[in-house]
Motif scaffolding. Sequence first.
Motif, PDB file in Angstrom:
ATOM      1  N   ASP A 233       0.840  -1.192   0.000  1.00 60.71           N
ATOM      2  CA  ASP A 233       0.000   0.000   0.000  1.00 60.71           C
ATOM      3  C   ASP A 233       0.878   1.246   0.000  1.00 60.71           C
ATOM      4  O   ASP A 233       1.224   1.786  -1.038  1.00 60.71           O
ATOM      5  N   VAL A 261      -1.051  -1.676  -4.627  1.00 58.41           N
ATOM      6  CA  VAL A 261      -1.953  -0.557  -4.346  1.00 58.41           C
ATOM      7  C   VAL A 261      -1.201   0.762  -4.524  1.00 58.41           C
ATOM      8  O   VAL A 261      -1.695   1.704  -5.152  1.00 58.41           O
ATOM      9  N   SER A 263      -0.249   3.563  -2.787  1.00 57.60           N
ATOM     10  CA  SER A 263      -0.909   4.829  -2.494  1.00 57.60           C
ATOM     11  C   SER A 263       0.034   5.778  -1.756  1.00 57.60           C
ATOM     12  O   SER A 263       1.061   5.362  -1.217  1.00 57.60           O
TER      13      SER A 263
END
Length: 340
Positions: A233, A261, A263
């Motif tokens: 992430d 992901v 992010s």
Amino acid sequence: MNPLFKPKLIAGNSNRPLASAIARRISMHRGETVELVKTRVERFNDGEIFVEVFENVRGEDMFIIQSTSNPANDNLMELMIMCDALRRSSANRITAVMPYFGYARQDRRSKARTPISAKLVANLLTTAGIARVLTLDLHAAQIQGFFDMPVDNLYAAPVFALDIRANFTDLEAITVVSPDVGGVARARELAERIGADLAIVDKRRAAPGEIASMTVIGDVQDRVCVMVDDICDTAGTLVKAAELLVQHGAREVHAYITHGVLSGPAIERIKNSTMKSLVITDSIELSEAARATPNIRVVTMAPLFGQAILNIANGTSVSSLFSADTLEPIYEAFYPTRAA
């Protein structure tokens, strides 16, 4: 399945490149062109989602390809509205092909008065009319039990094993590392597939998102460390674990992650990290910044999903795809020396 019929693919907006690649792989397997069903998926000015299907789908075996990645809520709603459109158009069976299953990390109550959102998503998909789910590396295997329908959970580990054999010359020097205790089973599976040693990074959190301390369990001195996990992430844990392994004498550090992901500050952290490479799948469409990062490399899951869709449509085994022997010919174009 009647040989006159073939699976029909329809794609949402979350990962069109992967959906197109899956269609191409199925075309190769069948020896005929299989294209994505023509649709119109758009948003009104107030954010409402509208779906229109331009082809006849009556009695068809439909596969909706849609990852519920960022923006998770929009992509999830898009999936359910597409399902409703197909169901009202008399589709015979609707399978949700979700390379990345959003909300999977909310699979239990971590404290009082919190939801189990993964179960709620399962209920929503069931109510929408989904008959089967095909996904990749669920964050927790027990999520399959949230559904009152068949769930086929594919694994990236066999493909990662093929990639490691193709890209690392000294397999005996590799140590597979789990970046946290919870991922030991996943790391052990990959280690067994390539015959490597296993190590663990034990992390202690002071608060959510804050790591108090990290400890290496196992010998990584002068080893080529390959970290493996299902989700990257913000990349905070991954980058800190890589630094710790180098401090403990690791020769090189690489990472194999199923769902990128990526992010927040993830891209910058990875770019500036001690990791020599981060290998991720295309279960989530990469941003331009991620594609431009020199130490990020993508392994495609299109051949795996394409074969799984064909197996489901024809009523044959999906679990056969857990075997490297089965995957080698499917990935022959990517790893020809290994599959020869």
